[in-house]
Write an enzyme that holds these catalytic residues in place. Structure first.
Site, mmCIF file in Angstrom:
data_model
loop_
_atom_site.group_PDB
_atom_site.id
_atom_site.type_symbol
_atom_site.label_atom_id
_atom_site.label_comp_id
_atom_site.label_asym_id
_atom_site.label_seq_id
_atom_site.Cartn_x
_atom_site.Cartn_y
_atom_site.Cartn_z
ATOM 1 N N ASP A 225 0.851 -1.184 0.000
ATOM 2 C CA ASP A 225 0.000 0.000 0.000
ATOM 3 C C ASP A 225 0.890 1.237 0.000
ATOM 4 O OD1 ASP A 225 -1.811 2.028 0.414
ATOM 5 O OD2 ASP A 225 -2.807 1.082 2.130
ATOM 6 N N GLU B 81 -3.235 6.306 -0.473
ATOM 7 C CA GLU B 81 -4.356 6.817 -1.267
ATOM 8 C C GLU B 81 -4.842 5.810 -2.303
ATOM 9 O OE1 GLU B 81 -3.312 10.641 -2.811
ATOM 10 O OE2 GLU B 81 -3.097 11.546 -0.818
ATOM 11 N N GLY C 205 19.150 20.434 -20.026
ATOM 12 C CA GLY C 205 19.604 20.687 -21.387
ATOM 13 C C GLY C 205 21.077 20.940 -21.577
ATOM 14 N N HIS D 293 29.156 18.671 -26.319
ATOM 15 C CA HIS D 293 28.834 18.284 -27.701
ATOM 16 C C HIS D 293 29.739 18.970 -28.716
ATOM 17 C CE1 HIS D 293 26.807 22.056 -28.863
ATOM 18 N NE2 HIS D 293 26.268 22.066 -27.649
ATOM 19 N N CYS E 228 25.729 24.926 -22.762
ATOM 20 C CA CYS E 228 26.420 23.660 -23.027
ATOM 21 C C CYS E 228 27.934 23.854 -23.044
ATOM 22 C CB CYS E 228 25.976 23.083 -24.369
ATOM 23 S SG CYS E 228 24.292 22.437 -24.366
ATOM 24 N N ASN F 198 30.729 23.460 -25.327
ATOM 25 C CA ASN F 198 31.099 23.292 -26.735
ATOM 26 C C ASN F 198 32.539 22.812 -26.838
ATOM 27 O OD1 ASN F 198 29.313 26.052 -28.416
ATOM 28 N ND2 ASN F 198 28.576 24.322 -27.219
#
Length: 408
Positions: free
Chosen positions: A232, A235, A332, A336, A354, A356
């Site tokens: 359980d 709710e 995000g 890369h 990011c 780079n």
């Protein structure tokens, strides 16, 4: 058949033989005293045809963990039947389709328990017979299991058999909100070799994490058992199934991106193996400081700012094709390939947050890191990656993490 099974079976056989021998000897003695003739031992008495008052005291008694006619029986614990003043001779249990339910008899012959999960909203019939010095006892009972209004399925990361980095937490995500977080935590068992102290922390109403105080030691083996079936969870929500996974901690890979030098330095087990120029978030969209956990990796991905709330047509919006992308945050941030910023890498921050790097360095990073490895960003003008980002767990102080938030 394994020797252990043979020994257990032999033990049960000896117990039954001892009881049967005692039954026969008692019957012979009672027959000799009462009749004094040579007509042989009197037949073993049964409950419906009990003999002496002494025999009444030795009639076997059967006790079950469920009652006849019960409705709403929980399925998170085995059903059992126990014999007293005797041993179990036969036990069977079937569901409403007549399919037998697997069970196991204890070595002493006194207890039988189910060994498979019972289904929700099913009707079961249990039959048991016990033998004792005073005769035999039989019992039949029928019961129905619970029928939850809602079910939730747990999903566990890392996957079974994975080798992950020293920063990888255990992640259990449910497909529904969990009202009773404490019940969920109690149903999760985590075993490590060597033993490591750890604690739970909830990122949101559906996902709980478990991690140690410090990064894992390479070579640590981790077993996770999420035993929420039948539990359980608050709710009217119950666990839909149990899930298990086993994973191992690989080499320690820690990359440090320092905004003072704008160099990303990769260390494996403490030794520098690669350094690469990088261009991080510009002042208007700075890269947050803190500890990031490597997540998914993509050879090619379309980066779309709208996926984390920034419209593509806004000043800081974008939709860009990117190669060799390694995720380090749910918000995000990736390491890369960025051929358009090679001239700025190592000198100027130009990205939306990011890291780079050049195409060749991005591919190297993609090839040499794994889920759970660490990227630490230092000395930027940004804040700190939130601990509940999804890949920012290590930014929550240990005292806060260990205290937990099950009651939040």
């Amino acid at each position: 058949m394994p020797k252990v099974g043979i020994a257990a079976q032999a033990g049960r056989t000896r117990v039954r033989r001892a009881w049967l021998t005692a039954l026969m000897m008692t019957a012979v003695m009672i027959g000799a005293v009462a009749c004094g003739s040579g007509r042989g031992p009197a037949p073993i008495k049964v409950i419906a045809d009990k003999g002496t008052p002494f025999a009444d005291l030795l009639v076997p008694k059967l006790t079950a963990s469920v009652t006849d006619g019960a409705v709403g029986v929980t399925v998170d614990a085995p059903v059992s039947v126990t014999a007293a003043d005797g041993v179990l001779a036969a036990v069977t249990m079937v569901n409403d389709n007549g399919r037998p339910v697997a069970g196991r008899l204890s070595p002493d012959g006194l207890r039988w328990s189910t060994t498979e999960q019972l289904g929700y909203n099913r009707r079961y019939t249990l039959n048991a017979t016990a033998l004792g010095l005073g005769g035999a006892a039989t019992r039949q009972l029928t019961f129905q299991t619970s029928s939850p209004a809602h079910l939730t399925m747990p999903y566990v990361m890392p996957g079974d058999g994975e080798v992950v980095g020293v920063g990888e937490p255990v992640a259990i995500r449910f497909d529904e909100n969990i009202a009773d977080r404490g019940a969920a935590e109690k149903a999760i068992k985590i075993t490590t070799n060597p033993p490591v102290e750890g604690a739970f922390y909830w990122l949101n109403n559906r996902e709980v994490r478990w991690r140690p105080e410090h990064f894992w030691k390479p070579g640590t083996a981790v077993d996770v058992a999420v035993n929420t079936y039948g539990v359980d969870l608050g709710e009217g929500m119950f666990g839909e199934d149990n899930v298990q996974t086993h994973f191992t901690i690989g080499d320690e890979v820690i990359a440090t991106a320092d905004d003072n030098t704008k160099i990303l330095t990769v260390r494996v087990n403490g030794e520098v193996v690669k350094s690469m120029p990088t261009s991080m978030g510009k002042d208007s969209t700075p890269t947050a400081n803190g500890i990031y956990i490597v997540g998914s990796r993509y050879k090619h991905i379309i980066m779309d700012s709208s996926t984390y709330g920034v419209p593509v047509n806004s000043p800081n919006g974008y939709r860009t094709d990117v190669d060799w992308a390694t995720q380090i945050s749910y918000s995000g941030v990736f390491v890369h390939s960025a051929p358009w910023s090679v001239g700025a890498q190592g000198h100027t921050n130009t990205s939306h947050g990011c890291l780079n790097v050049s195409p060749s360095n991005a591919q190297w990073f993609y090839d040499h890191v794994k889920r759970g490895d660490i990227v630490e960003v230092v000395n930027t003008v940004g804040g700190t990656l939130p601990g509940i980002d999804g890949l920012g767990d290590w930014n929550i102080p240990w005292d806060q993490w260990r205290a937990g938030n099950a009651k939040a």
